[in-house]
Design an enzyme around this catalytic site. Structure first.
Site, short mmCIF file in Angstrom:
data_model
loop_
_atom_site.label_atom_id
_atom_site.label_comp_id
_atom_site.label_asym_id
_atom_site.label_seq_id
_atom_site.Cartn_x
_atom_site.Cartn_y
_atom_site.Cartn_z
N GLU A 45 -4.98 9.01 3.85
CA GLU A 45 -3.91 8.01 3.74
C GLU A 45 -3.69 7.30 5.08
O GLU A 45 -3.65 7.93 6.14
CB GLU A 45 -2.63 8.74 3.32
CG GLU A 45 -1.40 7.89 3.15
CD GLU A 45 -0.21 8.72 2.65
OE1 GLU A 45 0.83 8.13 2.33
OE2 GLU A 45 -0.33 9.96 2.58
N LYS A 116 1.23 2.24 -2.53
CA LYS A 116 1.90 3.49 -2.90
C LYS A 116 3.18 3.22 -3.68
O LYS A 116 4.02 2.42 -3.26
CB LYS A 116 2.20 4.31 -1.65
CG LYS A 116 2.59 5.75 -1.90
CD LYS A 116 2.68 6.50 -0.58
CE LYS A 116 2.92 7.98 -0.77
NZ LYS A 116 2.97 8.69 0.54
N CYS A 150 -1.48 9.91 -2.09
CA CYS A 150 -0.73 11.12 -1.74
C CYS A 150 0.28 11.51 -2.82
O CYS A 150 -0.10 11.96 -3.90
CB CYS A 150 -0.08 10.92 -0.38
SG CYS A 150 0.40 12.48 0.44
#
Length: 261
Positions: A45, A116, A150
């Site tokens: 990430e 994200k 994530c």
């Protein structure tokens, strides 16, 4: 289309704020992965900039799609002959930064993007603005794939949405910390098994100024089986042939009429 895709997950230490250094490290990792026949390499990430770098630095280093960093990664992909999924800060229209990932094909062309959706903890919420769009699937050499970042993969809905969109593999740049081993030990494997798809989870090892990372980068097959897993510490390139054929009966037998999705 082959019924397997050879994918590399690159577990490495963060090198915050040094984009030039990180591009050089990426080139070396891609060379090593390509030498072992990998078709795709996945970084951790926010690899390009480092993860825990402050809002000001995330916004300073963020680029619009098509920026100079994307061009540099595209050149690496073409030269090394493999697709690259890399984490980076992306500039939002507001001037804020998304926590983003981009896939560039071996031809240097963008295959897909993800920002994200689920922000984790104070660092994520301070540094980034959340994406308000549903994760999307896209084509890679005749197979559908998706990306998450994530914390996104820890939500069953995220992976299920991609699986229902036809994804056979989900690629996940991550920065998971010490004390959260249950993600690799349980959740990543469960997401793969319950959707009958491959999941590739590329994590940091070592530490930055804020966090210590737990490694354990993981490649799972569509029955939740471990195809490859790195150790908890130390840089490592793990590579596995990930099946792209459907597995299991959960998607076919689910009662969408009851759940509304």
């Amino acid at each position: 289309m082959s019924n397997m895709t050879r994918i590399a997950a690159w577990q490495c230490e963060p090198r915050p704020l040094d984009v030039t250094l990180n591009l050089g490290r990426l080139d070396d990792a891609c060379a090593a992965a390509a030498a072992q026949g990998a078709q795709v390499l996945v970084t951790p990430e926010m690899f390009i900039s480092g993860y825990a770098i402050s809002r000001a630095e995330a916004e300073r280093l963020a680029e619009h799609p098509g920026g100079t960093t994307q061009a540099a990664v595209a050149e690496i992909a073409r030269r090394r002959g493999l697709a690259i999924v890399y984490g980076h800060p992306e500039r939002a229209h507001s001037g804020r930064a998304y926590n983003a990932a981009t896939m560039i094909g071996a031809d240097g062309k963008v295959r897909g993007r993800h920002r994200k959706v689920h922000l984790f903890g104070d660092v994520d919420r301070e540094q980034f603005v959340a994406n308000s769009e549903r994760p999307a699937t896209f084509d890679l050499d005749g197979s559908r794939v998706g990306m998450l970042i994530c914390y996104d993969v820890e939500f069953p809905e995220s992976v299920r949405s991609l699986a229902l969109g036809g994804a056979r593999t989900v690629l996940v740049p991550t920065a998971n910390m010490i004390g959260c081993d249950q993600v690799q030990e349980i959740l990543v494997r469960a997401r793969a098994c319950e959707n009958g798809i491959g999941v590739v989870y590329a994590n940091y090892c070592g530490a930055d100024a804020v966090f210590e990372y737990n490694g354990l980068s993981t490649i799972c097959g569509p029955r939740g089986e471990l195809l490859a897993q790195a150790g908890p510490a130390g840089e490592e390139l793990i590579i596995a042939d990930v099946p792209v054929e459907p597995a299991g009966t959960y998607l076919a037998d689910r009662r969408a009429d009851l759940y509304g999705t």
